[in-house]
Design an enzyme around this catalytic site. Structure first.
Site, PDB file in Angstrom:
ATOM      1  N   ASN A 150      66.717 -39.306  31.422  1.00 43.20           N
ATOM      2  CA  ASN A 150      66.502 -37.893  31.137  1.00 43.20           C
ATOM      3  C   ASN A 150      65.383 -37.773  30.075  1.00 43.20           C
ATOM      4  OD1 ASN A 150      66.985 -35.054  30.947  1.00 43.20           O
ATOM      5  ND2 ASN A 150      69.081 -35.448  31.609  1.00 43.20           N
ATOM      6  N   THR A 151      65.175 -36.588  29.566  1.00 39.97           N
ATOM      7  CA  THR A 151      64.138 -36.357  28.554  1.00 39.97           C
ATOM      8  C   THR A 151      64.578 -36.921  27.194  1.00 39.97           C
ATOM      9  OG1 THR A 151      65.131 -34.216  28.098  1.00 39.97           O
ATOM     10  CG2 THR A 151      63.335 -34.257  29.686  1.00 39.97           C
ATOM     11  N   SER A 155      71.379 -34.416  29.108  1.00 39.55           N
ATOM     12  CA  SER A 155      70.426 -33.371  28.731  1.00 39.55           C
ATOM     13  C   SER A 155      70.611 -33.068  27.247  1.00 39.55           C
ATOM     14  CB  SER A 155      70.650 -32.107  29.554  1.00 39.55           C
ATOM     15  OG  SER A 155      70.241 -32.341  30.865  1.00 39.55           O
ATOM     16  N   TYR A 194      59.058 -35.034  37.948  1.00 36.89           N
ATOM     17  CA  TYR A 194      59.031 -33.585  37.774  1.00 36.89           C
ATOM     18  C   TYR A 194      57.718 -33.174  37.092  1.00 36.89           C
ATOM     19  CZ  TYR A 194      60.592 -28.835  36.513  1.00 36.89           C
ATOM     20  OH  TYR A 194      60.699 -27.467  36.367  1.00 36.89           O
TER      21      TYR A 194
HETATM   22  C1  FMN Z   1      61.447 -28.078  32.876  1.00 37.37           C
HETATM   23  C2  FMN Z   1      62.408 -29.238  33.056  1.00 37.37           C
HETATM   24  C3  FMN Z   1      63.754 -28.993  33.361  1.00 37.37           C
HETATM   25  C4  FMN Z   1      64.635 -30.064  33.516  1.00 37.37           C
HETATM   26  N1  FMN Z   1      65.930 -29.801  33.857  1.00 37.37           N
HETATM   27  C5  FMN Z   1      66.774 -30.836  34.089  1.00 37.37           C
HETATM   28  C6  FMN Z   1      68.104 -30.599  34.530  1.00 37.37           C
HETATM   29  O1  FMN Z   1      68.533 -29.465  34.743  1.00 37.37           O
HETATM   30  N2  FMN Z   1      68.904 -31.687  34.723  1.00 37.37           N
HETATM   31  C7  FMN Z   1      68.482 -32.974  34.545  1.00 37.37           C
HETATM   32  O2  FMN Z   1      69.250 -33.917  34.755  1.00 37.37           O
HETATM   33  N3  FMN Z   1      67.214 -33.221  34.153  1.00 37.37           N
HETATM   34  C8  FMN Z   1      66.361 -32.201  33.938  1.00 37.37           C
HETATM   35  N4  FMN Z   1      65.077 -32.447  33.551  1.00 37.37           N
HETATM   36  C9  FMN Z   1      64.651 -33.866  33.346  1.00 37.37           C
HETATM   37  C10 FMN Z   1      63.989 -34.449  34.588  1.00 37.37           C
HETATM   38  O3  FMN Z   1      64.861 -34.483  35.682  1.00 37.37           O
HETATM   39  C11 FMN Z   1      63.484 -35.872  34.294  1.00 37.37           C
HETATM   40  O4  FMN Z   1      64.586 -36.708  34.023  1.00 37.37           O
HETATM   41  C12 FMN Z   1      62.528 -35.928  33.116  1.00 37.37           C
HETATM   42  O5  FMN Z   1      61.726 -34.773  33.050  1.00 37.37           O
HETATM   43  C13 FMN Z   1      61.595 -37.143  33.182  1.00 37.37           C
HETATM   44  O6  FMN Z   1      60.803 -37.116  34.343  1.00 37.37           O
HETATM   45  P1  FMN Z   1      59.276 -36.561  34.367  1.00 37.37           P
HETATM   46  O7  FMN Z   1      58.560 -37.217  33.220  1.00 37.37           O
HETATM   47  O8  FMN Z   1      58.756 -36.950  35.710  1.00 37.37           O
HETATM   48  O9  FMN Z   1      59.380 -35.093  34.202  1.00 37.37           O
HETATM   49  C14 FMN Z   1      64.171 -31.403  33.365  1.00 37.37           C
HETATM   50  C15 FMN Z   1      62.822 -31.623  33.061  1.00 37.37           C
HETATM   51  C16 FMN Z   1      61.948 -30.578  32.898  1.00 37.37           C
HETATM   52  C17 FMN Z   1      60.499 -30.864  32.583  1.00 37.37           C
END
Ligand code: FMN
Length: 351
Positions: free
Chosen positions: A233-234, A169, A310
């Site tokens: 992750n992001t 993260s 997500y």
């Molecule tokens: C609002 C938000 C909160 C997130 N919180 C976490 C987190 O607490 N732990 C984690 O490993 N990834 C977290 N992520 C990342 C997601 O699990 C995921 O890896 C990332 O958003 C890419 O997937 P997506 O494009 O489908 O959202 C978060 C993403 C978003 C949008």
């Protein structure tokens, strides 16, 4: 009116308030969309998944809406990130929606109620036919990250089907440095000294250097403690953002992790790379920009055994899971693929 149209109205409300509303709605369990697609059933690490589409970490940080989230049709949930002690996270506003790009930038900073409350919630859930992963992270002010991960691992192990070590993260200072050569070996060595085990995954950043990415792939093959990788992750990169004009373009410059559609190609590239570097010997969970059956198909075809999402839940609404499942199921039939497990890493194109 479809959810996209509602979503434009909902965009006027603060994203975190909307998230709380969504959690409350799911807690009522009125959204029951469970459907079974026989060709999507898959067995991974000895567990029978009803389908390979899971909820990504960050949505249910406190394990407070497990049944409601499963009702959306998910084959598994990843709960957390949970830290040993409760944390309030960064100052608000810290979540920014970019609807034109189906993307989100956020810098929540592991806001969560801590492992005690997480565990109490988890213990209340009836464990029948549901697969629950827990995603663990260190506290912001922790002096010893290894003891945080060890403590959480041992505490949550009896109540989870798999454990994700979140070292990616971007909103906890220093967290992503754990991915570097030397640090990651030290963490794995300490964790593998724990007598009991559950399937364990490392969740990686899409911004890792080639060298650190290859090093982790090598390590996962050699070390039997880690079952696989969650990719990804992001991202802190904004490279993919400037192709389309955006109304509130100031948001693109907000600090934090970017998720959603602009992350898709990067994660696909890394899934392909990890599958090739590890010769298909590890389990890959693909996550980043999945909002359709095609997106899920692509990640699985490149090497992911399971897929998570997500951000598409934010833009497409609660129906997105069943939409993805039915599209994926139909596409497998059209391609003459009997079961989704036969697609993993086959590099078959969707079109
Ligand atoms: C609002 C938000 C909160 C997130 N919180 C976490 C987190 O607490 N732990 C984690 O490993 N990834 C977290 N992520 C990342 C997601 O699990 C995921 O890896 C990332 O958003 C890419 O997937 P997506 O494009 O489908 O959202 C978060 C993403 C978003 C949008």
């Amino acid at each position: 009116m479809n959810f996209r149209a509602y979503s434009r109205i909902l965009d006027l409300l603060p994203p975190e308030f909307l998230h709380q509303l969504f959690i409350k709605l799911l807690q009522t369990k009125i959204l029951k969309k469970k459907v079974i697609f026989d060709n999507l059933k898959i067995n991974i690490f000895g567990k029978d998944f009803v389908n390979p589409i899971g909820l990504a970490a960050g949505f249910d940080k406190n394990a407070e809406v497990i049944d409601g989230a499963l009702n959306l049709g998910f084959g598994f949930l990843e709960l957390g990130t949970v830290t040993p002690m409760p944390q309030i996270g960064n100052k608000k506003p810290r979540v920014f929606k970019i609807p034109e790009l189906s993307a989100v930038i956020q810098r929540l900073g592991f806001n969560n109620k801590g492992v005690e409350e997480f565990l109490n919630n988890l213990k209340k859930v009836k464990r029948v036919n549901n697969i629950l992963g827990v995603n663990i992270g260190k506290n912001k002010n922790s002096k010893d990250f290894i003891s945080d991960y060890k403590f959480l691992y041992e505490k949550l192990l009896p109540f989870s089907d798999y454990i994700t070590i979140n070292i990616s993260s971007p909103n906890t200072p220093g967290l992503r440095d754990i991915q570097k050569k030397g640090n990651i070996e030290k963490l794995i060595k300490n964790l593998s000294a724990i007598k009991k085990r559950k399937p364990t995954f490392l969740k990686l950043s899409p911004d890792l250097s080639e060298e650190n990415f290859s090093n982790i792939c090598d390590l996962v093959i050699k070390d039997d403690f880690i079952s696989g990788l969650i990719l990804t992750n992001t991202t802190i990169s904004r490279d993919s953002l400037y192709k389309k004009p955006v109304k509130n373009s100031w948001k693109l410059h907000e600090q934090g992790g970017l998720s959603g559609k602009p992350l898709k190609d990067k994660t696909n590239m890394l899934i392909k790379k990890a599958f090739s570097l590890t010769k298909g010997k590890i389990i890959i969970i693909g996550v980043g920009g999945v909002s359709s059956g095609k997106d899920a198909f692509e990640k699985i075809s490149l090497g992911a055994s399971l897929v998570q999402l997500y951000t598409s839940l934010i833009y497409e609404g609660p129906n997105v899971v069943v939409k993805i499942l039915s599209e994926l199921s139909v596409c497998l039939k059209k391609k003459g693929i009997n079961n989704v497990s036969d697609l993993v890493g086959k590099n078959i194109s969707y079109d």
